[in-house]
Design a protein around this motif. Sequence first.
Motif, PDB file in Angstrom:
ATOM      1  N   PRO A 122      34.744  12.642  25.173  1.00  0.00           N
ATOM      2  CA  PRO A 122      33.279  12.748  25.202  1.00  0.00           C
ATOM      3  C   PRO A 122      32.722  12.830  26.611  1.00  0.00           C
ATOM      4  N   GLU A 123      33.281  12.031  27.538  1.00  0.00           N
ATOM      5  CA  GLU A 123      32.743  12.059  28.904  1.00  0.00           C
ATOM      6  C   GLU A 123      32.964  13.418  29.556  1.00  0.00           C
ATOM      7  N   ILE A 138      33.274  16.367  28.138  1.00  0.00           N
ATOM      8  CA  ILE A 138      32.402  17.393  27.582  1.00  0.00           C
ATOM      9  C   ILE A 138      30.982  17.202  28.110  1.00  0.00           C
ATOM     10  N   GLU A 139      30.571  15.942  28.174  1.00  0.00           N
ATOM     11  CA  GLU A 139      29.224  15.674  28.696  1.00  0.00           C
ATOM     12  C   GLU A 139      29.108  16.181  30.134  1.00  0.00           C
TER      13      GLU A 139
END
Lengths: 486, 226
Positions: free
Chosen positions: A149-150, A152-153
């Motif tokens: 997630p990090e 992609i963010e």
Amino acid sequence: MMAPYLIYAIWGVTLLAVVACWAWQDGRGAGMVNLAAAVIDFVLTCVLLSTVPAKGATALNDYLLLDGFGVWVMFCLAIVYLLASVYALGYMRRMHGEEARLNRFYMLFAAFALTMFLAPVQNNPGLYWIAIDLTTIVSAFLVGFQRAPESIEAAWKYIVIVSAGLGLALLGTVLFYWAGTFVFGPVYDMTWASFGAIAPKTESVLLLLSFLLVLAGFGTKVGLAPMHTWLPDAHSEGPAPVSAMLSGALLNCAMLGIVRFLGILRGTAISGFAHTALVLLGAFSLLVAALFITRQTVIKRLAAYSSVEHMGVIALGFGFGGPLGTIGALYHMLNHSLTKSLVFFGAGNMMHAFESKEIGRIRRVLDYFPRSGAVWLAGAVAITGAPPFGLFLSELTILRGGMQGHDIWAVWWMAVLLIVIFIGFLDKFRAMYFGPRPEHAPQMKLHFVDVAPMVLALAAILLLGLWWLPAIWQHLAAIAAQLGEG
Amino acid sequence: MLIFHLDPLASAIFSLLAILALILAFVMLGSHWVKNHIYAFAAESWVIAALSAAVGVYGHYPELLFIAVLTALLRGSLLPYMLLRIVNDLKQSREFTPLLQPASSLVLGGLLVLFSFALAHRLGVRMQLADSIVVLALTTMFALKLIGFLMLVLRAEAVSAILGLLVIENGIFLGSQILVPGMPLLLELVILFDLLIIVSTFGLLIRYLHRELGTTSSRELTRLVG
């Protein structure tokens, strides 16, 4: 003249590596292909460096500009590409669950290098803009490669912020071209030289507006504060070899655009103002970096803010101008590329060893990794600009350059903030090297490929710091003269 | 040069098309339905294609007709289609977390247009072009740019971010058709295709966002700070 063929060879070899990595489904083999391309590119760039005169020449119907400055940026890039390609062999193997996609990583890695090799030699500002835009697209996938997630963010923020910024640069370039239509008529070749010819004949308000748009646009890509917000995210969330490439190679490629536009304004009424604008951005970047470095808790974000700092220093060097400022900034590009790669490689090793990216969880590095830990520590000392390493010499030269200019306040500002950063940055390393023993001792063993690029980089910056080779000085002085700052 | 001796009819057509494009930007600003944004963007691209064609005819730049066709196909049809597919796949039909009500965003947008006009007018006066179409072209260019940035700031949905960037691009493209119709063909072509790559990249990243984070709202991207 053989220089254009060298450029084609570099592009061709890198492109071959992209295709081969894409076709070869074996991650390890793809890594070796990528490394081979990096070695060949490095050798070719060295030849290019020794054959291309600072004055430069155009090739391919004026589409390419082979000058000393562009080749110097390519040289920094080739070094980082080589070191990162060696390092990636070990680093990427340790990333669990990614084995099947590893060849795609190397494909993107080589493609990223290719887009960066395209940018510095473009003679058309529009095509240069497009090359920079392409680097963003390819590197966004590398930043998001881990699909956490990090990551992609970070990739998302990176591409949105940088695309918006580059939109400004495109607008500035179009306005520059429009200014030229009053001089050359409606259709003319867009080159750095033709832009340089129209600048003195153009209304200074239009010139100023265009330059500020370009500065804000490429400044976003360089990571100058306050447009730097994508940088810590992208640099900290990508795999470590990618962080090194972003920081050591990509930022220089974008800085090249700003400096070329600065050169276009030479001799116009707003040239002094443009230099001051660059100095202001550099000074503000140093402040932001100092504030965030002293309060940082994540190791790669620490290194990323250090990139904001060093881009600020380079901006100050070019902003101060004059032979000393420009030579210092050029030397700083090389030193920063080498040193920052070393710091990111060490950070990547320790993140894997301690299985955390928090500074608070990395403890007593020297107890577990006496040799590579010592190299990393030396790199940390070097990146803060301490002697006897290269960055000390280049920062000192930039300060001397500033003393000869009009912005004396910026010299003091830079000196004070560099000391603050020195203390803040090394305090984090004190915490990682001393302090209590961690609960779980790291079990990982480092291999040759994990440490060799770090040792190579350290040897280079030590040499560059102990002895500023006269040949390098003369080469950089010739580039500075060509940029009109001689 | 085109902007110096433009017959009144051509001038009127250019102005009409530029203003239409600006109004369509306000349609996007005033609606919270993502599909409306996409339709308005598509319409705006067709308007720009018409403008390219008109400039090509009146300024005798035959290659602009080619650019006009490409603009209509790529910007006006393919990009909206790609965006619609993303929206349909991810079922984001509405902007749920706007910072401002539509009315307030419209007022802000209006202020930005005023600012752009002031800037363009000032430039025009300094360059002795204040009574030509240049001022209008510059106004639209700056205004679309600022409205695009406003959309980036106010909207949280990922698709809205792409649309904001595309509005910025459209503004530059529209302005450059009037100001520098002779800009090298190669560059315009490359920029068109560049846009296509960017939007595909965004599309891929949005899908990753959706899959890995379960959200496509930038307000929830708060893991990385400091």
